[in-house]
Design an enzyme around this catalytic site. Sequence first.
Site, short mmCIF file in Angstrom:
data_model
loop_
_atom_site.label_atom_id
_atom_site.label_comp_id
_atom_site.label_asym_id
_atom_site.label_seq_id
_atom_site.Cartn_x
_atom_site.Cartn_y
_atom_site.Cartn_z
N GLU A 3 -63.33 -42.35 -19.02
CA GLU A 3 -63.59 -41.06 -18.34
C GLU A 3 -62.49 -40.71 -17.34
OE1 GLU A 3 -67.56 -39.87 -17.38
OE2 GLU A 3 -68.42 -41.37 -18.71
N ILE A 46 -63.07 -67.64 -6.71
CA ILE A 46 -64.03 -68.42 -5.90
C ILE A 46 -64.71 -69.49 -6.75
CG2 ILE A 46 -66.27 -68.26 -4.70
CD1 ILE A 46 -65.23 -65.53 -3.57
N THR A 53 -58.37 -42.31 -16.52
CA THR A 53 -57.78 -43.50 -15.88
C THR A 53 -57.65 -43.30 -14.38
OG1 THR A 53 -55.55 -42.63 -16.16
CG2 THR A 53 -56.41 -43.99 -17.97
#
Length: 384
Positions: A366, A340, A368
Site C-alpha cells: 500500500e 534479544i 512503500t
Amino acid sequence: MTAAHQHFTDNLQLIRDSARAFAETHIRPHVMEWDEAQHFPIDLFHRMGEQGFMGVLIPEEYGGAGLGYQEYITIIEEIAKVCGSIGLSVAAHNSLCTNHIYTFGNEEQRRKYLPMLATGQWIGAWALTEPNTGSDAGRMQCVAQRDGDYYVLNGTKCWITHGISGQVAVVIARTGELLDSRGMTAFIVERGTPGFRSGKKENKLGMRASETAELIFDNCRIHKSQVLGQEGEGFIQAMKILDGGRISIAALSLGIAKGAYEASVKYAKERHQFGQPIANFQAISFKLADMATKISAAELLTRQAGDLKNAGVKCTREAAMAKYYASEISVQISTDAVQIHGGYGYTKDFPVEKYYRDSKLCTIGEGTSEIQKLVIAREVLREK
C-alpha cells in the site's frame, strides 16, 4: 473523564478483549503450521465474519458491525500481535475491497455485495498493481474497452491479496489515455466471469498464510452495471481508499511490533546469563525502552489518523505518516527482538523470527516508505 469518553474506552476494551480471545483461541495454535504450508485458512475468515471482523466499518443495514476506525485499528492490532498474515488479510478485505464498494458503490451494488463480504461469507480482493506499474499506476497496461453495454477487460494484475480465494475483486483498469488521472475506472468483477482467472501464487518471505496471487483478464466482458461510480473515476477513488488502507497497515505494523516487544520482555525476564535475568543488563533494558517508546509514538500517530478518518476530515498526510513510521519501527523492533533472543531468535521455536519476516511487508505494501515520504512532503509543501 466525560461520560462519552468513558463509554468509548469501555467499548474499545470490550472489542480488544473479544479480538484478543479470538486470536488466542483460533489463530495462535496454527500460526507456524499455516506459515510453513503457506495455507490460507478460509474457514477462519468465515468464522471472523461471524464475529464482525470482516465488515468492521460497514453499517449494520448491510450486514456489517457499524464500527469506526478506532475499533478497526484495535481489531487488526490484536490479530496481528498473534499472526501478521491473518491481520494483513483482514485489513485488505475490510479497507480495500469492501470499503471501496461501500464508499463508491450505488445502492444496488451495496445491497448485492456488502452483506456477503461484511459477514465473511465472501472474501474480497482489490486490484491496482501490475507487473510493471506499482506506485506508477498512471502507466497501467490493464485496459477496459467499451463495447456497447459491456467493457472488455484485458491485462494482468499482480501482488493481489486473495487473488485465488476471493469471490469478488474491485479492479482498476485503464479506460482512457496513459498518465491521465481521469483515464482509469473501477469495476466489480466476480469469480467465475468468463475470461477472468487467477495466475501464479507468490512464494513470500513473510505473511505466508495471506494469499497473494496474479489476476489475469483475457477478453473478460464486464457489464456497465459493474462500474463503481463513473467511468474515469477509478484512480481518484483508489487514492481515497488508500488513505484508509494506510491506517490499517499502520495498525498491522503496530500489532506486529507489540507482539515482538511483548515476546522480548517475557524472554528477557526468563533468560538468565551470568547469574541473572538478561533484562538486568543495560544493553537489553535500553533496547526494551527504545521499543516501548517507538510503539507509543506509532500508536499515537495511528490513533490520530483514525480520529480524523472517523470525523470525515482529509487525513492523507496523517495516514501516510502513521503508515510510514509504524511500518519502519515494526521492522526495527522485530529486528531488536531477534537480537534479544540471540540464537533462539533465529529459530522457528520462538515467535520473533516470524515477526521479523512479516514486518518487512508493512514497509512495502500500500505504498512503500519512499512513496509515503513523497505523499507527506507534498502535503507539507502544500500547506500555507
